[in-house]
Scaffold this active site. Structure first.
Site: not given
Ligand code: F6P
Length: 319
Positions: A11, A72, A103, A125, A127, A129, A171
């Protein structure tokens, strides 16, 4: 080491561009050539590489998103894909790689290190995390972006005496939700790290109403449940009528805050210098105000602990 590559993966996060600029400029400063891999590991497998120069990373420090784009990649998760990626890096005469991401991106980076290729990570990120670093690139910006939205919602919530549920990203982790809750003075915060006690939440809302609070804000991390589900449960359990706002991907965009631009600049250079010193399988992290290199594996072997002092603070300060 003569030629290094940099990629962004997973992301996107505000500040990734500042990190790309930092890696590029500090590499050029040290006499190296730099290439950017577009669309993360997927682009690496396709050989989608572009030269990066002093000027091609000019004017990007304040830009959100990532000029290298990101993806991804499913192909890269398979052993044949990883072997192919190592071959690609070798065929482009690349001696070292900086991976900017979260991660999942670091697990991929580790697979390359395991096959003998030098990689250093830069944690980015929204997050926050990633264990081993106090802050990841993008987290501070996302807090501030979400906070701006919550402040606007508070205006309408207080005008109409309403209960609002505001769903923020996260998430698996509640770092963003928690900071936003403290900074916005929300009544409650729900995070994936702590089980939801609906009865307790209703009691809290009831108590707030009884002592004259006419509006309330609940900050909900997306990993707990969807905002509409919580709204239904609050209606069924306590008769609470609420409005919901899902902040979604707007939290990932925008220009990085000064903190994130500085953090990204420091981490990018620390990662590049680490590579030059012969480090691999490590990430550049921010700890107690300084830069350090720690093993990449911390990102998936250790779960970063939520700050319980902040959780208690939301409780205490929303009485
Ligand atoms: O990891 C970053 C993040 O923004 C999370 O907070 C979120 O759940 C996820 O990516 C959303 O991913 P995508 O953009 O692939 O839907």
């Amino acid at each position: 080491m003569k030629r290094v590559a940099v990629l962004t993966s997973g992301g996107d996060a505000p500040g990734m561009n500042a990190a790309v600029r930092s890696v590029t400029r500090s590499a050029i400063f040290r006499g190296l050539e730099v290439v950017g891999v577009r669309r993360g590991y997927e682009g690496l497998l396709e050989g989608d590489l572009i030269p990066l120069t002093k000027s091609s990373v000019g004017g990007i420090i304040h830009r959100g998103g990532t000029i290298l784009r990101t993806a991804r990649s499913d192909r890269f998760r398979r052993p044949e894909g990883i072997n192919e990626a190592v071959q690609q890096l070798k065929s482009f005469d690349i001696d070292g790689l900086v991976v900017i991401g979260g991660d999942g991106s670091f697990r991929g980076a580790w697979e390359l290190v395991d096959r003998g290729f030098p990689v250093v990570g830069v944690p980015a990120t929204i997050d926050n995390d990633i264990a081993g670093t106090d802050m990841t690139i993008g987290f501070d910006t996302a807090i501030n972006t979400a906070l701006e939205a919550v402040k606007k919602i508070r205006d309408t919530a207080s005008s109409h005496d309403r209960l609002f549920i505001i769903e923020v990203m996260g998430r698996e982790a509640g770092f963003l939700a928690l900071e936003v809750a403290v900074a916005s003075g929300a009544e409650c915060v729900l995070v994936p790290e702590r089980p939801v006690e609906l009865g307790r939440l209703c009691d809290k809302l009831h108590y707030a109403r009884n002592r004259g609070k006419t509006h309330s804000l609940i900050i909900l991390a997306e990993g707990v449940m969807a905002a509409h589900e919580l709204a239904e449960q609050l209606l069924d359990t306590g008769g609470y009528d609420s409005r919901i706002t899902v902040l979604g991907h707007l939290q990932r965009g925008g220009s990085p805050t000064a903190f994130d631009a500085v953090l990204a600049s420091r981490m990018g250079t620390a990662a590049l210098e680490g590579l030059l010193e012969g480090q691999k399988g490590v990430m550049a992290v921010y700890r107690h105000g300084g830069m350090e290199l720690v093993p990449l594996s911390l990102a998936w072997e250790q779960k970063k602990r939520l700050n319980h002092e902040l959780l208690d603070l939301v409780e205490k300060l929303s009485i």
